[in-house]
Design an enzyme around this catalytic site. Structure first.
Site, PDB file in Angstrom:
ATOM      1  N   GLU A  48      41.985  51.054  47.680  1.00  0.00           N
ATOM      2  CA  GLU A  48      42.546  50.458  45.824  1.00  0.00           C
ATOM      3  C   GLU A  48      42.608  51.819  45.436  1.00  0.00           C
ATOM      4  OE1 GLU A  48      42.927  45.803  45.818  1.00  0.00           O
ATOM      5  OE2 GLU A  48      41.984  46.792  45.051  1.00  0.00           O
ATOM      6  N   LYS A  82      50.046  37.041  44.491  1.00  0.00           N
ATOM      7  CA  LYS A  82      48.428  36.482  44.364  1.00  0.00           C
ATOM      8  C   LYS A  82      46.903  36.988  44.478  1.00  0.00           C
ATOM      9  CE  LYS A  82      46.407  32.992  47.677  1.00  0.00           C
ATOM     10  NZ  LYS A  82      45.255  34.299  48.377  1.00  0.00           N
ATOM     11  N   MET A 108      42.254  37.845  43.582  1.00  0.00           N
ATOM     12  CA  MET A 108      41.281  37.339  43.544  1.00  0.00           C
ATOM     13  C   MET A 108      40.511  37.752  42.565  1.00  0.00           C
ATOM     14  SD  MET A 108      40.463  38.108  47.840  1.00  0.00           S
ATOM     15  CE  MET A 108      39.283  37.361  48.078  1.00  0.00           C
ATOM     16  N   GLU A 109      41.281  38.427  41.778  1.00  0.00           N
ATOM     17  CA  GLU A 109      40.022  39.059  40.255  1.00  0.00           C
ATOM     18  C   GLU A 109      41.444  39.211  38.953  1.00  0.00           C
ATOM     19  OE1 GLU A 109      40.728  41.549  43.370  1.00  0.00           O
ATOM     20  OE2 GLU A 109      38.611  41.232  44.037  1.00  0.00           O
ATOM     21  N   ASP A 113      50.570  41.852  51.626  1.00  0.00           N
ATOM     22  CA  ASP A 113      51.052  40.909  52.484  1.00  0.00           C
ATOM     23  C   ASP A 113      51.944  39.684  51.827  1.00  0.00           C
ATOM     24  OD1 ASP A 113      48.264  41.369  51.040  1.00  0.00           O
ATOM     25  OD2 ASP A 113      48.351  38.605  50.857  1.00  0.00           O
TER      26      ASP A 113
HETATM   27  N1  ADE Z   1      44.772  40.401  48.105  1.00  0.00           N
HETATM   28  C1  ADE Z   1      46.264  41.294  48.568  1.00  0.00           C
HETATM   29  N2  ADE Z   1      46.143  40.563  49.095  1.00  0.00           N
HETATM   30  C2  ADE Z   1      45.875  39.152  48.999  1.00  0.00           C
HETATM   31  C3  ADE Z   1      46.206  37.886  49.169  1.00  0.00           C
HETATM   32  N3  ADE Z   1      46.674  37.340  50.369  1.00  0.00           N
HETATM   33  N4  ADE Z   1      45.082  37.096  47.940  1.00  0.00           N
HETATM   34  C4  ADE Z   1      44.731  37.348  47.315  1.00  0.00           C
HETATM   35  N5  ADE Z   1      44.312  38.725  47.273  1.00  0.00           N
HETATM   36  C5  ADE Z   1      44.989  39.487  47.742  1.00  0.00           C
END
Ligand code: ADE
Length: 247
Positions: free
Chosen positions: A21, A180, A182-183, A206
């Site tokens: 990234e 969505k 994760m950080e 995605d």
């Molecule tokens: N980063 C990239 N795609 C993600 C997803 N679907 N959920 C959480 N973090 C992501």
């Protein structure tokens, strides 16, 4: 919750989870590696973007698994270290995210978090603790930033998983989230504790409402989405170096 404004210039830290990234933005800015605190796995780069010193702070590899340390805990440690050692005036959580076609999402679309980021996987069904778990961290504002860089404003939601459980889905839908990750909320929470303004910029790799798995889509789209993120992030940093909202 009220929005906060930021004063541009000085030091801006961009916290990112994966080298895939970060590499395109490091290259685009010509940033140079700088030392990290002793014993830390993080990897930091710095450069000047007009009036602003910009630090790209990557979480670093997990010691045990040797993979990029994604998720809330590494992001918190990295953010806290950057704030303690480099004293940024603004922290930006930047990276990839999942989206939903049904909410206008598409691969490569870039979102600027607004008006807040939340968590979707901390359910504490006790008064006050329930809201604490969800978070809802306000983002700093900067004039017409989203329009200026071609990003869409929207709620970003954070959890520890790539997929979306039925529990997560209910909270995410209630929040009207468009991305969505994760950080973001972990970085935002750290910034709130330490009193530093926060923003988030996310690119969609995605979608959660198409037949292909998130993992398949993420792997296939990581490089192209990260290149798009870099373009928007450079534009955002230039904008923030120029504008002085609310000051
Ligand atoms: N980063 C990239 N795609 C993600 C997803 N679907 N959920 C959480 N973090 C992501």
């Amino acid at each position: 919750m009220s929005e906060r404004t930021i004063v541009s210039g000085r030091t801006i830290a961009v916290v990112m989870a994966m080298p895939d990234e970060a590499d395109p933005v490091i290259a685009a800015l010509g940033a140079e590696p700088i030392p990290v605190p002793t014993g830390r796995p993080h990897r930091w780069w710095a450069t000047q973007v007009e009036s602003a010193r910009v630090v790209i702070a990557v979480n670093g590899d997990d010691r045990r698994f040797g993979i990029p340390a994604v998720g809330p805990e590494p992001a918190v440690l990295n953010t806290a270290a950057v704030i303690d050692h480099l004293h940024p005036d603004l922290v930006i959580s930047a990276g990839t995210a999942g989206g939903w076609a049904s909410r206008g999402g598409s691969i490569g679309k870039v979102y600027l978090a607004h008006p807040h980021v939340i968590r979707h996987d901390r359910r504490i069904d006790i008064p006050v603790f329930d809201e604490f778990g969800l978070g809802s961290f306000p983002v700093a504002t900067a004039g017409e930033l989203a329009a200026a860089i071609g990003a869409e404003p929207g709620v970003v939601t954070t959890g520890g998983s790539l997929d979306e459980s039925p529990h997560d889905r209910r909270i995410i839908e209630a929040a009207g989230a468009v991305a969505k990750d994760m950080e973001a909320a972990a970085v935002a929470h750290t910034c709130e504790i330490l009193g530093v303004p926060f923003m988030a910029l996310k690119v969609i790799t995605d979608l959660h409402d198409v037949p292909a798995t998130n993992a398949e889509q993420f792997t296939a789209n990581l490089a192209t989405a990260s290149a798009r993120l870099a373009g928007h992030l450079v534009a955002m940093l230039r904008y923030l170096a120029h504008h002085n909202p609310g000051a």
